[in-house]
Design a protein around this motif. Sequence first.
Motif, PDB file in Angstrom:
ATOM      1  N   MET A  81       0.836  -1.207   0.000  1.00 16.29           N
ATOM      2  CA  MET A  81       0.000   0.000   0.000  1.00 16.29           C
ATOM      3  C   MET A  81       0.867   1.251   0.000  1.00 16.29           C
ATOM      4  O   MET A  81       0.587   2.212  -0.719  1.00 16.29           O
ATOM      5  CB  MET A  81      -0.940  -0.013   1.205  1.00 16.29           C
ATOM      6  N   GLU A  82       1.933   1.265   0.803  1.00 16.88           N
ATOM      7  CA  GLU A  82       2.828   2.423   0.844  1.00 16.88           C
ATOM      8  C   GLU A  82       3.545   2.595  -0.496  1.00 16.88           C
ATOM      9  O   GLU A  82       3.724   3.715  -0.977  1.00 16.88           O
ATOM     10  CB  GLU A  82       3.857   2.262   1.970  1.00 16.88           C
ATOM     11  N   ARG A  83       3.931   1.497  -1.100  1.00 13.17           N
ATOM     12  CA  ARG A  83       4.646   1.512  -2.381  1.00 13.17           C
ATOM     13  C   ARG A  83       3.814   2.190  -3.465  1.00 13.17           C
ATOM     14  O   ARG A  83       4.346   2.893  -4.317  1.00 13.17           O
ATOM     15  CB  ARG A  83       4.972   0.070  -2.765  1.00 13.17           C
ATOM     16  N   GLU A  84       2.506   1.984  -3.413  1.00 11.26           N
ATOM     17  CA  GLU A  84       1.611   2.606  -4.395  1.00 11.26           C
ATOM     18  C   GLU A  84       1.703   4.130  -4.356  1.00 11.26           C
ATOM     19  O   GLU A  84       1.530   4.789  -5.370  1.00 11.26           O
ATOM     20  CB  GLU A  84       0.159   2.173  -4.154  1.00 11.26           C
ATOM     21  N   ARG A  95       2.180   1.753 -14.552  1.00 10.75           N
ATOM     22  CA  ARG A  95       2.692   2.297 -13.293  1.00 10.75           C
ATOM     23  C   ARG A  95       4.027   1.645 -12.971  1.00 10.75           C
ATOM     24  O   ARG A  95       4.198   0.449 -13.152  1.00 10.75           O
ATOM     25  CB  ARG A  95       1.688   2.067 -12.171  1.00 10.75           C
ATOM     26  N   GLN A  96       4.954   2.469 -12.483  1.00 11.96           N
ATOM     27  CA  GLN A  96       6.282   1.958 -12.157  1.00 11.96           C
ATOM     28  C   GLN A  96       6.871   2.737 -10.986  1.00 11.96           C
ATOM     29  O   GLN A  96       6.432   3.829 -10.660  1.00 11.96           O
ATOM     30  CB  GLN A  96       7.204   2.044 -13.371  1.00 11.96           C
ATOM     31  N   VAL A  97       7.881   2.140 -10.399  1.00  8.30           N
ATOM     32  CA  VAL A  97       8.592   2.764  -9.293  1.00  8.30           C
ATOM     33  C   VAL A  97       9.591   3.764  -9.862  1.00  8.30           C
ATOM     34  O   VAL A  97      10.295   3.455 -10.824  1.00  8.30           O
ATOM     35  CB  VAL A  97       9.326   1.684  -8.460  1.00  8.30           C
ATOM     36  N   PRO A  98       9.662   4.961  -9.298  1.00 10.48           N
ATOM     37  CA  PRO A  98      10.632   5.936  -9.813  1.00 10.48           C
ATOM     38  C   PRO A  98      12.057   5.526  -9.428  1.00 10.48           C
ATOM     39  O   PRO A  98      12.281   4.955  -8.377  1.00 10.48           O
ATOM     40  CB  PRO A  98      10.240   7.229  -9.107  1.00 10.48           C
ATOM     41  N   GLU A 176      11.845   1.804   1.118  1.00  9.47           N
ATOM     42  CA  GLU A 176      12.097   0.398   0.805  1.00  9.47           C
ATOM     43  C   GLU A 176      13.159  -0.186   1.737  1.00  9.47           C
ATOM     44  O   GLU A 176      13.036  -1.323   2.205  1.00  9.47           O
ATOM     45  CB  GLU A 176      12.527   0.249  -0.651  1.00  9.47           C
ATOM     46  N   ASN A 177      14.198   0.587   2.035  1.00  8.09           N
ATOM     47  CA  ASN A 177      15.234   0.112   2.959  1.00  8.09           C
ATOM     48  C   ASN A 177      14.662  -0.103   4.356  1.00  8.09           C
ATOM     49  O   ASN A 177      15.014  -1.078   5.022  1.00  8.09           O
ATOM     50  CB  ASN A 177      16.412   1.078   2.991  1.00  8.09           C
TER      51      ASN A 177
END
Length: 189
Positions: A81-84, A95-98, A176-177
């Motif tokens: 959920m946070e990743r979104e 959609r992708q991670v920057p 993420e870390n």
Amino acid sequence: MSLETIPIACDNCGATLDVGPASNYATCAHCGSKLAIRRTESATYTELLERLESRTERIEQRLDEFGQLSSVEQLDREWQMERENFMITGKNGHRQVPTKGMSVVGGVFVTCFGIFWTVMALAITGGMAAVGSGAGLGLLSIIPLIFPLFGVAFTIGGIVISIHAYRKAEEYEKAENRYKQRRRELVTQ
């Protein structure tokens, strides 16, 4: 007054034990085993406490493992959920991670395009500015400025968006870390 006893067999060695009707525990006089006395509607029997303790320990261990697994799964769901919140949407809706690299490359590309546009617009409209200023026409004198200003605005916008994406990529890496560290802690408990 005589005490009524019930004869039952030791679960370990089979020796007969005489126990009181309200007794819950006994020790076998023959082999020394510690026994729990179990009663059902139709039978009374003994069970080794060591086996009960062993089963109890296994159950506790499984419950601990289940709790640990449940905590890890909860953390994984929270991370998804946070990743979104960090995801960016591309031109095709993907959609992708920057990433920092993508931000820098995108910023360089947009800036170069803006500079190219500005230079080309100045080269093309440079002659129009001289003609427009001599003729005294108001609208025609503004047109040579609009195209180069669009390139400048494009360049500035590209730089701002690139910086924003770079910062978002940094925030994502930090989050993420933190997630990975917390997950390692939960798995190694």
